[in-house]
Design a protein around this motif. Structure first.
Motif, mmCIF file in Angstrom:
data_model
loop_
_atom_site.group_PDB
_atom_site.id
_atom_site.type_symbol
_atom_site.label_atom_id
_atom_site.label_comp_id
_atom_site.label_asym_id
_atom_site.label_seq_id
_atom_site.Cartn_x
_atom_site.Cartn_y
_atom_site.Cartn_z
ATOM 1 N N THR A 2 64.404 67.448 83.011
ATOM 2 C CA THR A 2 64.144 66.658 84.213
ATOM 3 C C THR A 2 64.189 65.176 83.856
ATOM 4 N N THR A 3 64.681 64.372 84.787
ATOM 5 C CA THR A 3 64.669 62.926 84.604
ATOM 6 C C THR A 3 63.529 62.330 85.407
ATOM 7 N N PHE A 4 62.651 61.619 84.714
ATOM 8 C CA PHE A 4 61.506 60.963 85.342
ATOM 9 C C PHE A 4 61.725 59.451 85.358
ATOM 10 N N VAL A 5 61.448 58.823 86.496
ATOM 11 C CA VAL A 5 61.382 57.369 86.591
ATOM 12 C C VAL A 5 59.951 57.025 86.981
ATOM 13 N N LEU A 6 59.294 56.218 86.149
ATOM 14 C CA LEU A 6 57.868 55.944 86.288
ATOM 15 C C LEU A 6 57.660 54.467 86.596
ATOM 16 N N VAL A 7 56.986 54.180 87.699
ATOM 17 C CA VAL A 7 56.751 52.803 88.138
ATOM 18 C C VAL A 7 55.258 52.496 87.984
ATOM 19 N N PRO A 8 54.907 51.452 87.250
ATOM 20 C CA PRO A 8 53.498 51.168 86.974
ATOM 21 C C PRO A 8 52.790 50.484 88.137
ATOM 22 N N HIS A 29 62.229 66.106 78.171
ATOM 23 C CA HIS A 29 62.627 65.438 79.404
ATOM 24 C C HIS A 29 63.131 64.020 79.130
ATOM 25 N N SER A 30 63.921 63.514 80.051
ATOM 26 C CA SER A 30 64.383 62.130 80.010
ATOM 27 C C SER A 30 63.420 61.276 80.823
ATOM 28 N N VAL A 31 62.913 60.197 80.217
ATOM 29 C CA VAL A 31 61.864 59.406 80.859
ATOM 30 C C VAL A 31 62.240 57.928 80.851
ATOM 31 N N HIS A 32 62.099 57.293 82.015
ATOM 32 C CA HIS A 32 62.355 55.863 82.155
ATOM 33 C C HIS A 32 61.094 55.234 82.751
ATOM 34 N N ALA A 33 60.251 54.657 81.901
ATOM 35 C CA ALA A 33 59.038 53.969 82.337
ATOM 36 C C ALA A 33 59.376 52.490 82.459
ATOM 37 N N ILE A 34 59.475 51.995 83.671
ATOM 38 C CA ILE A 34 60.031 50.661 83.890
ATOM 39 C C ILE A 34 58.925 49.609 83.988
ATOM 40 N N THR A 35 59.309 48.372 83.730
ATOM 41 C CA THR A 35 58.454 47.219 83.971
ATOM 42 C C THR A 35 59.098 46.400 85.080
ATOM 43 N N LEU A 36 58.366 46.170 86.138
ATOM 44 C CA LEU A 36 58.911 45.500 87.306
ATOM 45 C C LEU A 36 59.111 44.001 87.049
ATOM 46 N N PRO A 37 60.033 43.363 87.761
ATOM 47 C CA PRO A 37 60.257 41.915 87.588
ATOM 48 C C PRO A 37 58.977 41.124 87.788
ATOM 49 N N GLY A 38 58.790 40.134 86.931
ATOM 50 C CA GLY A 38 57.606 39.302 86.997
ATOM 51 C C GLY A 38 56.425 39.835 86.234
ATOM 52 N N LEU A 39 56.562 41.034 85.659
ATOM 53 C CA LEU A 39 55.460 41.662 84.942
ATOM 54 C C LEU A 39 55.833 41.979 83.499
ATOM 55 N N GLU A 40 56.882 41.344 83.008
ATOM 56 C CA GLU A 40 57.300 41.550 81.636
ATOM 57 C C GLU A 40 56.269 40.943 80.683
ATOM 58 N N PRO A 41 56.136 41.488 79.471
ATOM 59 C CA PRO A 41 55.218 40.906 78.479
ATOM 60 C C PRO A 41 55.544 39.433 78.249
ATOM 61 N N GLY A 42 54.500 38.640 78.156
ATOM 62 C CA GLY A 42 54.685 37.214 77.957
ATOM 63 C C GLY A 42 54.736 36.417 79.236
ATOM 64 N N GLN A 43 54.651 37.091 80.397
ATOM 65 C CA GLN A 43 54.738 36.357 81.653
ATOM 66 C C GLN A 43 53.550 35.425 81.872
ATOM 67 N N ALA A 44 52.408 35.735 81.209
ATOM 68 C CA ALA A 44 51.263 34.843 81.367
ATOM 69 C C ALA A 44 51.597 33.448 80.857
ATOM 70 N N ALA A 45 52.466 33.387 79.840
ATOM 71 C CA ALA A 45 52.838 32.094 79.270
ATOM 72 C C ALA A 45 54.095 31.523 79.918
ATOM 73 N N GLN A 46 54.989 32.417 80.404
ATOM 74 C CA GLN A 46 56.262 31.955 80.968
ATOM 75 C C GLN A 46 56.537 32.737 82.241
ATOM 76 N N ARG A 47 56.116 32.213 83.362
ATOM 77 C CA ARG A 47 56.251 32.907 84.627
ATOM 78 C C ARG A 47 57.665 32.774 85.170
ATOM 79 N N PRO A 48 58.118 33.752 85.980
ATOM 80 C CA PRO A 48 59.477 33.685 86.521
ATOM 81 C C PRO A 48 59.649 32.492 87.443
ATOM 82 N N SER A 49 60.854 31.945 87.452
ATOM 83 C CA SER A 49 61.108 30.739 88.244
ATOM 84 C C SER A 49 61.370 31.056 89.710
ATOM 85 N N GLY A 50 61.931 32.228 90.014
ATOM 86 C CA GLY A 50 62.261 32.570 91.386
ATOM 87 C C GLY A 50 61.163 33.370 92.060
ATOM 88 N N PRO A 51 61.209 33.462 93.403
ATOM 89 C CA PRO A 51 60.196 34.233 94.129
ATOM 90 C C PRO A 51 60.351 35.733 93.876
#
Length: 220
Positions: A2-8, A29-51
């Motif tokens: 089974t292919t799983f896509v996991l959204v935090p 199983h095949s697993v894809h645990a994703i990190t949504l835009p704007g929530l990547e590691p290090g964002q506390a120090a470097q926030r995304p420029s776009g909305p």
């Protein structure tokens, strides 16, 4: 297989699913645990420029689902229930099973803000005092947690109703924490024949606190 896509959930990335992903992969199983835009590691120090808003998160998760072969089991934890509902409404033919892990199940026109309780609204208001655009992670979360884009909590989801065609929909309710905003939702859906519901006497982070029980539900 089974292919799983996991959204935090809010403030978290795909890393939050590790206890679950480890178990699912050991089962083949095949697993894809994703990190949504704007929530990547290090964002506390470097926030995304776009909305970044809820649509941004729906678009990104939909791209992941579209990129994997076959149909998928699409799971969302907490806030993750918002984007997975948008994805499921957009491409119901790609979703075999839609799973809400102690997560919000929105209707058309509802936002996370609408569905959250007063406790979580106060967490967001307090956390957004820094710049009004990002909500600081509440105390006590994993140190990897980062500020969450405020707009994604406020934007309404727009649904056509196509997600209701998905053949299997499951809600997992974690009953072991006092601040839960999900009790009323669980009480309503457990009597709905279109839903499979499970109650686990655990805290909100079901992946960390009850990974074996969660794995059994997802693979059952």
């Amino acid at each position: 297989m089974t292919t799983f896509v996991l959204v935090p959930g809010g403030w978290h990335g795909g890393w939050d699913y590790q206890p679950l992903t480890d178990r699912l992969r050991r089962l083949g199983h095949s697993v894809h645990a994703i990190t949504l835009p704007g929530l990547e590691p290090g964002q506390a120090a470097q926030r995304p420029s776009g909305p970044i808003n809820l649509d941004t998160h729906i678009d990104y998760a939909a791209e992941v689902v579209q990129s994997v072969p076959g149909d998928v089991v699409l799971c969302g934890h907490s806030y993750g229930g918002m984007p997975i509902t948008g994805v499921a409404d957009r491409m119901p033919e790609r979703i075999r099973h839609l799973v809400y892990i102690d997560a919000f199940v929105p209707h058309d026109g509802e936002s996370w803000w609408d569905l959250a309780n007063e406790y979580y609204r106060s967490v967001v208001i307090e956390g957004a005092r820094g710049d009004g655009l990002h909500v600081a992670a509440p105390p006590g979360l994993d140190p990897r947690a980062v500020p969450h884009p405020m707009a994604s909590f406020l934007q309404e989801v727009r649904l056509t109703g196509a997600h209701a065609r998905i053949p299997r929909r499951t809600l997992i309710f974690a009953s072991g924490w006092d601040a839960t905003p999900f009790r009323e939702q669980y009480d309503r859906l457990r009597d709905d024949p279109a839903w499979e519901t499970h109650e686990l006497a655990t805290r909100h982070n079901v992946m960390r606190d009850a990974p074996d029980a969660l794995t059994a539900i997802l693979t059952g």
